[in-house]
Write a protein that holds these residues in place. Structure first.
Motif, mmCIF file in Angstrom:
data_model
loop_
_atom_site.group_PDB
_atom_site.id
_atom_site.type_symbol
_atom_site.label_atom_id
_atom_site.label_comp_id
_atom_site.label_asym_id
_atom_site.label_seq_id
_atom_site.Cartn_x
_atom_site.Cartn_y
_atom_site.Cartn_z
ATOM 1 N N THR A 91 49.785 38.422 43.543
ATOM 2 C CA THR A 91 48.529 38.172 42.826
ATOM 3 C C THR A 91 48.607 36.850 42.068
ATOM 4 O OG1 THR A 91 48.050 40.516 42.616
ATOM 5 C CG2 THR A 91 46.992 39.067 41.036
ATOM 6 N N GLN B 238 41.011 42.513 43.536
ATOM 7 C CA GLN B 238 41.478 43.880 43.793
ATOM 8 C C GLN B 238 40.485 44.891 43.208
ATOM 9 O OE1 GLN B 238 45.529 44.457 42.690
ATOM 10 N NE2 GLN B 238 45.679 46.385 43.794
ATOM 11 N N ASP C 30 42.570 39.802 47.319
ATOM 12 C CA ASP C 30 43.710 40.465 46.692
ATOM 13 C C ASP C 30 43.659 41.963 46.977
ATOM 14 O OD1 ASP C 30 45.888 41.157 45.232
ATOM 15 O OD2 ASP C 30 45.130 40.445 43.301
ATOM 16 N N GLU C 31 44.542 42.423 47.827
ATOM 17 C CA GLU C 31 44.602 43.837 48.209
ATOM 18 C C GLU C 31 43.201 44.425 48.366
ATOM 19 O OE1 GLU C 31 47.707 46.131 46.891
ATOM 20 O OE2 GLU C 31 48.916 44.450 46.182
HETATM 21 MG MG LIG Z 1 48.802 42.358 42.709
#
Ligand SMILES: [Mg+2]
Ligand SMILES: Nc1ncnc2c1ncn2[C@@H]1O[C@H](COP(=O)(O)OP(=O)(O)O)[C@@H](O)[C@H]1O
Lengths: 280, 344
Positions: free
Chosen positions: B43, B82, B158-159
């Motif tokens: 991240t 995320q 991000d994810e």
């Molecule tokens: Mg992360």
């Protein structure tokens, strides 16, 4: 043990706060309402009756100015407090956990100060002989010390000092819950930090900001000491006049009528808040 | 047109180094997966790319232009957080058009483009809804559409799929990859799920403890791991300590001659032997071991063998299931040409 814990809360418990409200709020209010319709005996007290004389006095231009002064002062305090409390709370929420606790404790400490202490402290601080004027003169900013009170500035300072902690405490939970990634997302999408603040942070906190403003408005509407200590007679609010009529002019019916009006104005503000909250 | 280059990119938080000297060149139009365990700095690296963190050292350039000091709002990138970071006070269409309206695009044009983007992510007609009226998968798509609204030079995620359930996640992996290929946008996706990385990526960047461990095509990273960490993190690997000699290795006192197909990444001396479960054979010869468990998964059969305190996993197709029972003693052999000898 467990059998007792499982039993539902007895319904009669609700009677305690209900009785409390009735004895200490509804009954006095009913008495006040009754007095507001009573007949005033000039130079004396009042005798029971039903007449609208006290309410009729609301229609005078003099009284209109008092009401306008009250509303304008409270609205001004609400605007200033929210304008100060909002950025303050945003910065507070970004501080470390320890620093946040310290600031919040300091803020709560301010809450423990009464209107009287704040009023007389500021009055001293802004006076000619013992106030900041001496400091400014010593610095060479002004020729010689002067008084900054009584004035609108002094009164506003007092009102904001009194109400600012409430505004911060109302704003703190929603501001600290606001996801910082929302602002970051706005920045990646091309918004300058300021633009991100106006297009994301402010609209998302519209309801709490409005709530804080209403709280300060209603709260400062009831302030009656600060206008007398820090303001000029032109700044006397409805609350001051209620005190004046009740205690010095011995006109309880008129004081009661004004108190009823004050309550209605406050209730109207709270009603507006609820309506706006529901519309969302 | 976006060629992304990182040179010695480093981020320190106090004395802790979250991203440590990352240098990579990524060709235009690539789909890159940043893969690594939780807390390895993925991240942070993505936020450095986006301009949300300032690097402690190093440079970032896009198309040969140095953007290290460029503020986030001037980089012209798209990003999916995320948490998605969708704006709850705006409608779906307003969310998608936010990057356009910020740039002063006229209202009509914003609406037209939002419709276009929403149909791209199969959310036609949902523009008037509020974010809280959407399902998790639909929110995901809104975030992706919003990230692509300005046709970004670089698309960062991000994810993005971690909040979805397994079935939907696999479906979205394929969809995201297809979308990226259609648009040709250079994309960097952070994930801790190696299957996700292998499904989507042209290039996998494996990270651990803030450092890049290996960069390569998915099968390259899978077949030819650079070190024991990568071998263990990508798929399942059997890792056994060994001694590397001249053309041979010694495992538990047993000499095994190396094949020309075997890959040796270690210096002579102590090393780690890495073999994939599908490259293990059970026979009468080989390292002696005891069957500790047989896991019949329908699509495959896993046989766990205990060898001197190490658990070795062998994988078989259902038809090729060996006739073994728990407790039986067997020999473990490594298929020649599949063995990788890594630094200890
Ligand atoms: Mg992360
Ligand atoms: N703002 C920060 N301050 C201090 N440490 C941080 C900060 N952001 C991340 N870290 C640390 O950096 C490391 C990497 O974090 P992160 O990049 O979020 O990992 P990942 O995304 O791979 O799970 C973690 O150990 C985390 O605690």
């Amino acid at each position: 043990m467990s059998a007792r814990a499982d039993r539902p809360t007895p319904g009669w418990l609700a009677a305690i706060p209900a009785a409390w409200l009735a004895v200490f709020f509804l009954v006095p209010f009913a008495i006040m309402l009754g007095v507001s319709f009573a007949h005033r005996v000039p130079g004396g007290f009042y005798e029971p009756g039903f007449e609208l004389d006290s309410y009729a006095r609301f229609l005078s231009p003099f009284f209109g100015r008092i009401l306008l002064t009250s509303v304008a002062l409270s609205a001004g305090a609400a605007a200033i407090c929210v304008a100060l409390a909002f950025p303050f709370t945003v910065i507070l929420a970004r501080m470390g956990g320890r620093a946040q606790t310290l600031v919040l404790v300091a803020l709560l400490a301010v809450l423990s100060l009464s209107e009287v202490i704040i009023g007389f402290s500021l009055s001293t601080l802004l006076s000619k002989t013992a106030g900041v004027g001496n400091f400014f003169a010593w610095l060479g900013l002004i020729e010689e010390s002067r008084a900054y009170t009584p004035s609108l500035f002094a009164l506003m300072t007092g009102l904001c000092y009194l109400a600012l902690p409430y505004a911060v405490l109302v704003l703190y939970p929603p501001v600290s819950r606001l996801d910082p990634e929302l602002g970051e997302a706005a920045r990646i999408m091309g918004a300058t930090p300021l633009r991100a603040f106006w297009t994301v942070t402010v609209p998302m906190l519209r309801a709490p900001l409005f709530g804080a403003a209403i709280l300060v408005f209603v709260f400062t509407l009831g302030v009656y000491l600060l206008p007398q200590v820090l303001g000029q007679p032109a700044h006397w609010t409805l609350s001051v006049h209620i005190t004046d009529q009740a205690i010095f002019q011995s006109n309880l019916p008129f004081a009661a009528a004004m108190a009823v009006l004050l309550l209605l104005v406050s209730l109207a503000m709270v009603g507006i808040t609820l309506l706006l909250g529901r519309a969302r | 047109m976006t060629e992304l280059s990182l040179h010695g990119l480093t981020k320190r938080f106090g004395s802790f180094t979250a991203v440590d000297g990352v240098s990579i060149d990524i060709p235009d139009g690539s789909f890159v997966c940043l893969l690594g365990p939780s807390g390895c700095g993925k991240t942070t690296l993505l936020r450095l790319l986006a301009g949300l963190e300032e690097p402690s050292a190093g440079r970032i350039s896009v198309d040969g232009e140095d953007v290290t000091g460029t503020p986030a709002h001037l980089r012209g990138f798209g990003m999916v957080f995320q948490s998605l970071a969708l704006f709850p006070h705006l409608t779906v269409a307003e969310n998608v058009a936010y990057p356009l309206s910020i740039r002063g695009t006229p209202r009509d044009e914003c609406r037209r483009r939002a419709d276009e983007l929403l149909s791209l992510v199969q959310l036609e007609g949902m523009g008037g809804r509020r974010i809280h009226q959407l399902s998790g998968g639909q929110r995901q798509r809104v975030a992706i559409a919003r990230g692509l609204a300005i046709e970004p030079r670089l698309f960062l995620l991000d994810e993005p799929l971690s909040a979805l359930d397994a079935n939907l996640r696999e479906h979205m992996q394929v969809e995201l990859r297809q979308l990226q290929q259609r648009l040709g946008v250079t994309t960097v996706v952070v994930t801790h799920d190696q299957k996700e990385a292998l499904t989507m990526a042209d290039i996998v960047i494996v990270m651990d403890k803030g450092r890049v461990q290996q960069v390569g095509a998915p099968m390259e990273v899978y077949r030819d791991p650079a070190n024991a960490f990568v071998a263990g993190f990508i798929g399942t690997s059997n890792l056994l300590p060994c001694e590397l000699g001249e053309g041979e290795i010694t495992v538990s006192g047993r000499r095994i001659a190396l094949d020309p197909g075997d890959r040796v990444k270690a210096r002579p001396g102590e090393a780690v032997l890495s073999v994939r479960p599908e490259d293990i054979r059970l026979s009468a010869d080989g390292l002696p071991g005891k069957i500790s468990f047989v896991r019949d998964l329908g699509e495959s059969v896993q046989v766990l063998v205990e060898h001197e305190g190490h658990e070795i996993t062998a994988l078989y197709a259902p038809g090729a299931r060996p006739e073994v029972a728990v407790g039986e003693t067997v020999g473990v052999e490594f298929v020649p040409g599949t063995r990788v000898v890594l630094p200890a």
